[in-house]
Design an enzyme around this catalytic site. Sequence first.
Site, PDB file in Angstrom:
ATOM      1  N   ASN A  77     -10.322   0.933   2.048  1.00  0.00           N
ATOM      2  CA  ASN A  77      -8.875   0.893   1.839  1.00  0.00           C
ATOM      3  C   ASN A  77      -8.622   0.694   0.346  1.00  0.00           C
ATOM      4  O   ASN A  77      -8.749  -0.413  -0.172  1.00  0.00           O
ATOM      5  CB  ASN A  77      -8.254  -0.249   2.647  1.00  0.00           C
ATOM      6  N   HIS A  97      -1.444  20.058   6.289  1.00  0.00           N
ATOM      7  CA  HIS A  97      -2.338  18.962   5.912  1.00  0.00           C
ATOM      8  C   HIS A  97      -1.574  17.641   5.996  1.00  0.00           C
ATOM      9  O   HIS A  97      -0.396  17.574   5.641  1.00  0.00           O
ATOM     10  CB  HIS A  97      -2.881  19.152   4.488  1.00  0.00           C
ATOM     11  N   HIS A 155      -2.483   7.051   4.972  1.00  0.00           N
ATOM     12  CA  HIS A 155      -2.984   5.873   4.255  1.00  0.00           C
ATOM     13  C   HIS A 155      -4.138   5.252   5.031  1.00  0.00           C
ATOM     14  O   HIS A 155      -4.042   5.014   6.240  1.00  0.00           O
ATOM     15  CB  HIS A 155      -1.856   4.856   4.080  1.00  0.00           C
ATOM     16  N   HIS A 215      12.508   1.046   5.412  1.00  0.00           N
ATOM     17  CA  HIS A 215      12.254  -0.361   5.132  1.00  0.00           C
ATOM     18  C   HIS A 215      12.790  -1.211   6.277  1.00  0.00           C
ATOM     19  O   HIS A 215      13.920  -1.019   6.716  1.00  0.00           O
ATOM     20  CB  HIS A 215      12.937  -0.769   3.823  1.00  0.00           C
ATOM     21  N   CYS A 268       0.798  -1.227   0.000  1.00  0.00           N
ATOM     22  CA  CYS A 268       0.000   0.000   0.000  1.00  0.00           C
ATOM     23  C   CYS A 268       0.832   1.280   0.000  1.00  0.00           C
ATOM     24  O   CYS A 268       0.277   2.368  -0.204  1.00  0.00           O
ATOM     25  CB  CYS A 268      -0.927  -0.001   1.208  1.00  0.00           C
TER      26      CYS A 268
END
Length: 455
Positions: free
Chosen positions: A385, A348, A352, A263, A184
């Site tokens: 989602n 702003h 996700h 990561h 995502c």
Amino acid sequence: MLRTGELLKLWTVASQTDLTFNLVTVVACCSVLLAAVLSFFLLQTRPVYLVDFSVYKSPDSWKIPKQLFFDCSKASQKFTPESIEFQSKILARSGLGDETYLPPGLAQQPPAISMSDARWEFEQVCFTAVRDVLAKTGVHPRQIGCVIVNCSLFNPTPSLSAMIMNHFKMSSNVINYNLGGMGCSAGIVAVDLARQMLQLLPNTYVLVVSTENITQNWYFGNTKSMLIPNCLFRVGGAAMLLSNKRMDAWRSKYELQHVVRTHLAANDAAFNCVVEQEDAEGTRGVKLSKELMAIAGEALKANITTLGPLVLPISEQMLFAANLLVRKTLGKKRMRPYIPDFKLAFEHVCIHTGGRGVIDEIEKQLSLTPEYVDPSRATLYRFGNVSSSSIWYVLAYIESCKGVCKGDRVWQLAFGSGFKCNSAVWRANRRISDKHSAWDLFDHDKMAADLAQHP
């Protein structure tokens, strides 16, 4: 002069005076100046502008109210009563409303989940979004120099990027990339790749398309950890047009400031917390680990540790550094870590829409106020989602319902398998109050009332 020997005579005279020194000095100074000018033009970073973007709104016939969701699940005869009950509990507190979308083939009996059905879904979503953004910007498909598509779970041959190039009849010298399996947060990965391409290719447009395909990735098994995606993931897609043309600065909506990618693939628990696999009966799906939220929190901490010095005011950086020093001196258990106030860095925030719990946790961890997270809650409620495109639906909501002022800073924050936490920071080039059709007639009060019933 060379043939008559006058040039040699001139050099002989110069060697007997200070002219040689002066000439060498002039040549050296000119060389240094030339090198500096060349370095300036060759090494300077080209700007990355977001000219415009578009998010896809499915037709009303694709809407999947919760009751219809359960009716179709029962009619498929693939799920046990226990699985139906489990999905009912998850969906009730998911933060999704009754107007999210699924491909119509999933409501058929038997479900239409062939390769051609999946391609058709992609074409409906992405061709429409691309067509819309090209119409908004007035850019012809043959003007585009690079196409980047990210879709995690559906990667046919020819590639999705090639499908777009074929449909819009783009030039044969277009560079194309197809990003798969990156979850995502791949939308920000695609933006980062576009940024790198725009540093290499002068005077270029890059088309970025972010989506996820639902048709071939619906889980028809009964493992609870693999049923959760059925309750959350819905149809969506976005197309973005980026440019490094300085002439586009005046009309572009935003300029990219930073991309920070984190990561945790070296950590086995993080690597395995979101995995596509078969269940015990051989049914393919995506398994979500119970440790997902804790791992997302670790990834977020790592990401904002890198992002903070780039965006926070000096006062916040000094407080963070002082807290870190004291905790190292006295021990981490004696003092709580200081969380910088990111509200001072951004006007702003686009979070996700991984789920209600994801939004709640980020709101808590970063001490955000409701006005910062409401756009993400609204996106989850209205569209579900929608994977990597969710941050663009959130930005579309902000533009449509709140407006963006010139100079406003926008933080896009996404999580994905692997495990990744990625951030993109944009600055508004002008005042923006566009009305995106995806948000037409949205009822915020109804959303608030529905969510209050299932706290």
